[in-house]
Design an enzyme around this catalytic site. Structure first.
Site, PDB file in Angstrom:
ATOM      1  N   LYS A   1      28.694  52.376  12.022  1.00 20.33           N
ATOM      2  CA  LYS A   1      27.754  52.355  13.145  1.00 20.33           C
ATOM      3  C   LYS A   1      28.247  53.415  14.119  1.00 20.33           C
ATOM      4  CE  LYS A   1      26.321  49.967  17.175  1.00 20.33           C
ATOM      5  NZ  LYS A   1      26.549  48.899  18.123  1.00 20.33           N
TER       6      LYS A   1
ATOM      7  N   GLY B   1      24.798  45.353  26.647  1.00 21.33           N
ATOM      8  CA  GLY B   1      25.280  44.230  27.458  1.00 21.33           C
ATOM      9  C   GLY B   1      24.374  43.834  28.603  1.00 21.33           C
TER      10      GLY B   1
ATOM     11  N   ALA C   1      21.371  46.616  20.783  1.00 19.54           N
ATOM     12  CA  ALA C   1      21.772  46.596  22.198  1.00 19.54           C
ATOM     13  C   ALA C   1      20.664  46.161  23.142  1.00 19.54           C
ATOM     14  CB  ALA C   1      22.307  47.943  22.668  1.00 19.54           C
ATOM     15  N   GLY C   2      21.080  45.410  24.150  1.00 20.74           N
ATOM     16  CA  GLY C   2      20.185  45.025  25.241  1.00 20.74           C
ATOM     17  C   GLY C   2      19.470  43.706  25.050  1.00 20.74           C
TER      18      GLY C   2
ATOM     19  N   ASN D   1      25.490  41.335  20.429  1.00 23.48           N
ATOM     20  CA  ASN D   1      26.851  40.814  20.607  1.00 23.48           C
ATOM     21  C   ASN D   1      26.954  39.919  21.843  1.00 23.48           C
ATOM     22  OD1 ASN D   1      30.167  42.409  20.572  1.00 23.48           O
ATOM     23  ND2 ASN D   1      29.626  40.316  20.880  1.00 23.48           N
ATOM     24  N   THR D   2      26.784  40.543  23.026  1.00 18.84           N
ATOM     25  CA  THR D   2      27.074  39.830  24.271  1.00 18.84           C
ATOM     26  C   THR D   2      26.271  38.530  24.414  1.00 18.84           C
ATOM     27  OG1 THR D   2      27.435  41.997  25.251  1.00 18.84           O
ATOM     28  CG2 THR D   2      27.299  40.154  26.767  1.00 18.84           C
TER      29      THR D   2
END
Lengths: 308, 252
Positions: free
Chosen positions: B91, B152, B179-180, B201-202
């Site tokens: 990635k 994040g 992301a986001g 992830n977050t």
């Protein structure tokens, strides 16, 4: 005779608890610097509950009382948690993930935060101390009680060597932590302040006389080398965001420690053959060692009573 | 298909910021994910204990170059990742700005060209810009990973019109929204729009209960994909009665 291996916070607490129950104990110290030498000294079970499991919060509940009974340097000042205006979502998240706090105006607790932060979470039951002074105090008390420090163990082994016990505990891993100690006489804070940030959270623990400990990174690595430039920059920027006078501070010391950690990051007592391990303190050595030491001492003194 | 690999679950999970490796392992298990992404830049060679723990999960590892700010750094990190994990998957993340964590599209294309030529199978973290996407495909990438919102931030699909255009423009190219994403509904929305997977992830790692949140995201991604394949009804301006009025009995 019990031989406690390791003179970090875990070994000192275990030796203390055993000795206080009248059990024969000696301390085996190889003179290495334990991870606890670099600790923050926060006694903050509720704040740690933000990411730690309930077991750790429970173990740490009476830690500050335990230390207070033996060491006169415990400052019962609570913890303040703040976030920069654009990171208020972090404060909301922290408040949802923890208990026993209330929202306050931080300036009413720390005048130096006046005008910089409008809201804070206050955890009134928490405390902090100088971890090195606390460990020296336990060492002195042990010496007074006649507990000797030797190089070779003669008794039943209680292994509190932290990461060095990886030779016996294959699931023990290191979580690298970096910290710094600064002299910032222009900053006046009397309690631990945590600054939340999505990427570089930091905490500042007052050591008195204008000294502050700033910590700490959490990196999945067993690299023990000196602090990285990135960690320095991130932690100092975070401290600067907390109070601009930190920019004028003198950096007294930087340090790197390797936190001994099990896969669930929960400290525990483990018996393997004739050896008892107390390990896996992760970032909670000062918070959880008293509980584990007392638990082990209770068990060993009961065994001794039954045997006699 | 992601470089010839068919995946059952279309949820890809990051492995950073969890309370412990044990919680991470449980979250991976209940989410049903088959692909996890792992960073190397900061942990370096000293991070083998953690990597061994997650390698034991049986999930396919997608190493990432998080924390790299130049093409050179990202290329070096990719080579280290190939050595450490024994995979050609990478990635590719080249950060252009430390505060917004916005990708640097110029360095990204440059690094992608070098890595693709070197046999890597590159998953580039990019914006929703069509031309950058074309340049990445030209460089040899066979997957694109447009952002939903800054890393994040949890803002979801901040420019869903641009993502919709991207989906239409790159028909047949595997697209992953990376992301986001902050909520399962946003992950479901991306899947309903026809994206091939989402990576996050977050939103899971920093949930108060990461394991329950992982389960929620697993269900949302499955539901969104199922809905897309089932053929969503187009929105209409006017009400349309689902029961015909014509021919109903007149009970006057």
């Amino acid at each position: 005779m019990y031989s406690v291996l390791g003179a970090g916070v875990t070994g000192l607490c275990v030796a203390t608890a055993l000795s206080e129950r009248g059990l024969p104990v000696e301390l085996v110290d190889d003179g290495g610097i334990p991870a606890s030498h670099w600790a923050g000294g926060m006694l903050a079970p509720m704040c740690e509950g933000e990411s730690a499991p309930p077991e750790v919060v429970r173990m740490g509940k009476h830690a500050a009382d335990w230390w207070s009974a033996r060491f006169d340097g415990v400052a019962w000042r609570g913890t303040l948690v703040v976030a920069p205006p654009r990171d208020q979502a972090e404060l909301l998240r922290f408040s949802r993930a923890t208990r026993r706090h209330h929202t306050v105006d931080p300036a009413e607790y720390e005048a130096d935060l006046q005008g910089r932060f409008t809201r804070a979470l206050y955890f009134p039951e928490e405390a902090h101390m100088d971890p090195r002074a606390a460990m020296s105090c336990l060492r002195a008390r042990l010496a007074e009680r006649g507990v000797v420090t030797v190089e070779r163990p003669k008794g039943q082994i209680i292994d509190c060597r932290g990461l060095a016990a990886r030779d016996q505990l294959p699931d023990l891993r290191a979580v690298r932590g970096e910290m710094l100690l600064v002299h910032a006489p222009d900053v006046n804070l009397s309690r631990t302040v945590r600054l939340l940030h999505p990427r570089f959270p930091c905490y500042v623990v007052p050591r008195g006389d204008g000294l502050y400990m700033i910590g700490a990174t959490m990196i999945e690595s067993d690299e023990a080398g000196p602090i990285s430039a990135r960690a320095l920059v991130e932690m100092l920027s975070a401290a600067y965001a907390l109070h601009p006078a930190f920019a004028e501070a003198q950096v007294i010391e930087t340090g790197t420690g390797l936190r001994p950690s099990f896969p669930d990051n929960i400290p525990c007592i483990r018996e393997i053959g004739s050896r008892i391990h107390v390990n896996g303190m992760y970032r909670h050595g000062f918070l959880t060692s008293p509980y584990l030491a007392e638990t082990l001492a209770d068990r060993l003194s009961n065994e001794m009573k039954h045997a006699s | 298909m992601f470089y010839g690999v068919e995946l059952g679950s279309r949820l890809m999970l990051g492995t950073a910021q969890y309370p412990s490796p044990a919680v991470l392992a449980k979250a991976m298990e209940v989410s049903g994910t088959e692909v996890i992404t792992v960073s190397l830049r900061r942990e370096g060679s000293g991070g083998s204990a953690f990597r061994d723990l997650i390698a034991g999960s049986g999930c396919r590892i997608l190493p990432n170059t998080a924390g790299c700010h130049t093409a050179k750094e990202a290329i070096t990190t990719a080579h280290m990742a190939r050595e450490v994990f024994g995979t050609n998957w990478i990635k590719l993340e080249v950060i252009g700005h430390a505060d917004t964590l916005q990708p640097d599209p110029f360095a990204l294309v440059e690094a992608a060209r070098v890595l693709c030529a070197d046999g890597f199978e590159v998953f580039p973290y990019t914006t929703d810009d069509l031309i950058v996407g074309e340049k990445l495909l030209d460089a040899g990438c066979q997957v694109l990973m447009p952002w939903g919102a800054p890393i994040g931030s949890g803002q979801g699909l901040r420019n869903s019109a641009a993502l919709k255009t991207m989906r239409a423009h790159f028909a047949g190219v595997p697209l992953v929204v990376d992301a986001g994403i902050g909520a399962p509904s946003q992950a479901a929305q991306a899947m309903e729009m026809g994206f091939d997977a989402v990576l996050l992830n977050t939103a899971v790692a920093k949930a108060v209960d990461p394991v329950a949140m992982a389960r929620a995201f697993g269900m949302a991604v499955s539901a969104g994909r199922l809905a897309h394949d089932a053929g969503l009804m187009p929105a209409r301006d006017m009400a349309a009665a689902s029961t015909p009025i014509f021919g109903m009995a007149e009970l006057a």
